[in-house]
Design an enzyme around this catalytic site. Sequence first.
Site, mmCIF file in Angstrom:
data_model
loop_
_atom_site.group_PDB
_atom_site.id
_atom_site.type_symbol
_atom_site.label_atom_id
_atom_site.label_comp_id
_atom_site.label_asym_id
_atom_site.label_seq_id
_atom_site.Cartn_x
_atom_site.Cartn_y
_atom_site.Cartn_z
ATOM 1 N N ASN A 192 -9.893 -11.910 -4.877
ATOM 2 C CA ASN A 192 -9.527 -11.729 -3.480
ATOM 3 C C ASN A 192 -10.602 -12.338 -2.580
ATOM 4 O O ASN A 192 -11.731 -12.537 -3.016
ATOM 5 C CB ASN A 192 -9.382 -10.234 -3.181
ATOM 6 C CG ASN A 192 -8.092 -9.681 -3.732
ATOM 7 O OD1 ASN A 192 -7.044 -10.298 -3.596
ATOM 8 N ND2 ASN A 192 -8.160 -8.524 -4.372
ATOM 9 N N CYS A 209 -1.631 -11.562 -8.931
ATOM 10 C CA CYS A 209 -1.908 -10.200 -8.492
ATOM 11 C C CYS A 209 -0.946 -9.264 -9.214
ATOM 12 O O CYS A 209 0.087 -9.707 -9.738
ATOM 13 C CB CYS A 209 -1.739 -10.095 -6.977
ATOM 14 S SG CYS A 209 -2.172 -8.490 -6.266
ATOM 15 N N HIS A 210 -1.261 -7.959 -9.240
ATOM 16 C CA HIS A 210 -0.390 -7.008 -9.943
ATOM 17 C C HIS A 210 0.269 -6.001 -8.998
ATOM 18 O O HIS A 210 0.840 -5.020 -9.460
ATOM 19 C CB HIS A 210 -1.187 -6.265 -11.020
ATOM 20 C CG HIS A 210 -2.513 -5.748 -10.552
ATOM 21 N ND1 HIS A 210 -3.691 -6.004 -11.204
ATOM 22 C CD2 HIS A 210 -2.863 -5.007 -9.476
ATOM 23 C CE1 HIS A 210 -4.692 -5.436 -10.570
ATOM 24 N NE2 HIS A 210 -4.215 -4.822 -9.521
ATOM 25 N N HIS A 217 -0.221 -9.005 -1.032
ATOM 26 C CA HIS A 217 -0.480 -7.688 -0.474
ATOM 27 C C HIS A 217 0.419 -7.357 0.713
ATOM 28 O O HIS A 217 0.294 -6.269 1.286
ATOM 29 C CB HIS A 217 -1.957 -7.510 -0.084
ATOM 30 C CG HIS A 217 -2.880 -7.446 -1.270
ATOM 31 N ND1 HIS A 217 -4.245 -7.397 -1.140
ATOM 32 C CD2 HIS A 217 -2.633 -7.441 -2.601
ATOM 33 C CE1 HIS A 217 -4.801 -7.351 -2.339
ATOM 34 N NE2 HIS A 217 -3.836 -7.384 -3.250
ATOM 35 N N TYR A 262 -3.485 -3.664 7.060
ATOM 36 C CA TYR A 262 -2.897 -4.963 7.421
ATOM 37 C C TYR A 262 -2.022 -4.869 8.671
ATOM 38 O O TYR A 262 -1.530 -5.886 9.164
ATOM 39 C CB TYR A 262 -2.024 -5.505 6.286
ATOM 40 C CG TYR A 262 -2.719 -5.563 4.954
ATOM 41 C CD1 TYR A 262 -4.072 -5.866 4.852
ATOM 42 C CD2 TYR A 262 -2.020 -5.322 3.781
ATOM 43 C CE1 TYR A 262 -4.706 -5.919 3.632
ATOM 44 C CE2 TYR A 262 -2.638 -5.379 2.548
ATOM 45 C CZ TYR A 262 -3.986 -5.674 2.481
ATOM 46 O OH TYR A 262 -4.609 -5.721 1.265
#
Length: 488
Positions: free
Chosen positions: A149, A170-171, A201, A258
């Site tokens: 990241n 990414c998971h 994300h 975010y």
Amino acid sequence: MSFKIAIIGAGSVGFTKKLFTDILCVPEFRDVEFALTDLSERNLQMIKSILDRVVEFNRLPTKVTATTDRRAALEGARYIISCVRVGGLEAYADDIRIPLKYGIDQCVGDTICAGGILYGQRNIPVILDFCKDILEVAEPGAKFLNYANPMAMNTWAAIEYGRVDTVGLCHGVQHGADQIAEVLGAKSRTELDYVCSGINHQTWFIDLRLNGRKIGKDELVAAFEAHPVYSQQEKLRIDVLKRFGVYSTESNGHLSEYLPWYRKRPDEITRWIDMSDWIHGETGGYLRYSTETRNWFETEFPQFLESAARPIDPAKRSNEHASHILEALETNRVYRGHFNVKNNGIVTNLPQDAIIESPGFVDRFGINMAAGITLPEACAATCTSSINVQRMSVHAAISGDIDLLKLAVLHDPLVGAVSTPEEVWQMVDEMVVAQARWLPQYADAVPAARERLSKSRVKTREWAGAARRDVRSIEELRAEKTALKQAV
């Protein structure tokens, strides 16, 4: 099959071991070479001893090397996996601590927001160094798999400026799918078919089907609100689901930072988060977790080494994308996943230069993305706000333009909801000065920033945040693990 895989930042011990054992679950990969590289000789030797134990116990011909010489590790590599955190926990602590002085309370701070943007400034010059080495010494056409990241910024820089074949991994999608399958009562995640799209994300489950039956918003809301655990841990995600009509792949804590709405006031933060685990919104939660994990590993290393002497079990192969991508590319066994790549028309209502996360299929011809996806308008609006911040952040990191960096931070949704322009200007000066050793592109800007700080009249405060916890001692961690075992 025999080829070389280089892992940069291999001192991320737990994650490196997971990637290693996942890849060795593929029968054809027994003869591959793993080249580990990291800045820390100590960490390298610790992870190498663990992986050597895995190889020895399973009687494999796999070769494992470790070196602090990155170019030597990359030489002849077909695949390069990056797990780096430039500046380590020392710089990360400033990503959380300094914004708190200006009222900005982050849970993770590794994607956007003030912490994520500065993290990108540290990482991007190093990512470009990786790309240069890959082009010069790796196998021609080598693929760069970025796990580090801030995912979108790092991948953006590697593709646009590094000119290396790069995919970001990414998971978050997999973890969100596990939750949805559970609340809907599925016996396994294989019963759930889903399409997610957006940006890393901030990806959204835009199509959900359980055993072929389409799942709508109302059914999903009811299922989450009825769940005894998720109804408390995922309050913010459920609220966004109600308003946007789709579920976010990202955790409650990540998603909260975010958006401009949920962490703008301390009383609002405590209303929407859950303190049962760091990932649900705790102030600086991931920093605390990472610090505890590092301390635990260093103290309990003999146990980690002992536990490595176990059979590799393909049934326990994780859902991390890397091993499945390599398997598909090398064996032509098709793999479907969600990948971070440059948009170029894949998502119709996001900017074309953005790094999007969306579905794709992998076979021997490469990663083939499903094109023509359109996000719900609210999801596209939220993603676009972050993309604009990411774009400015990448360009600032490349140019070393501190004024552009300040504009990127100013336009961040959460920063903008909390701070004035004057506060942002001072905060960025303070962060750049504090992290100067990891920001070579800003070397010429640091003296002026330091001078401005000496004359500044912007008031700050020493604030731990709305929901901060202290780092637990080894004794406290050990007691907690013992209690959990006894409870089971």
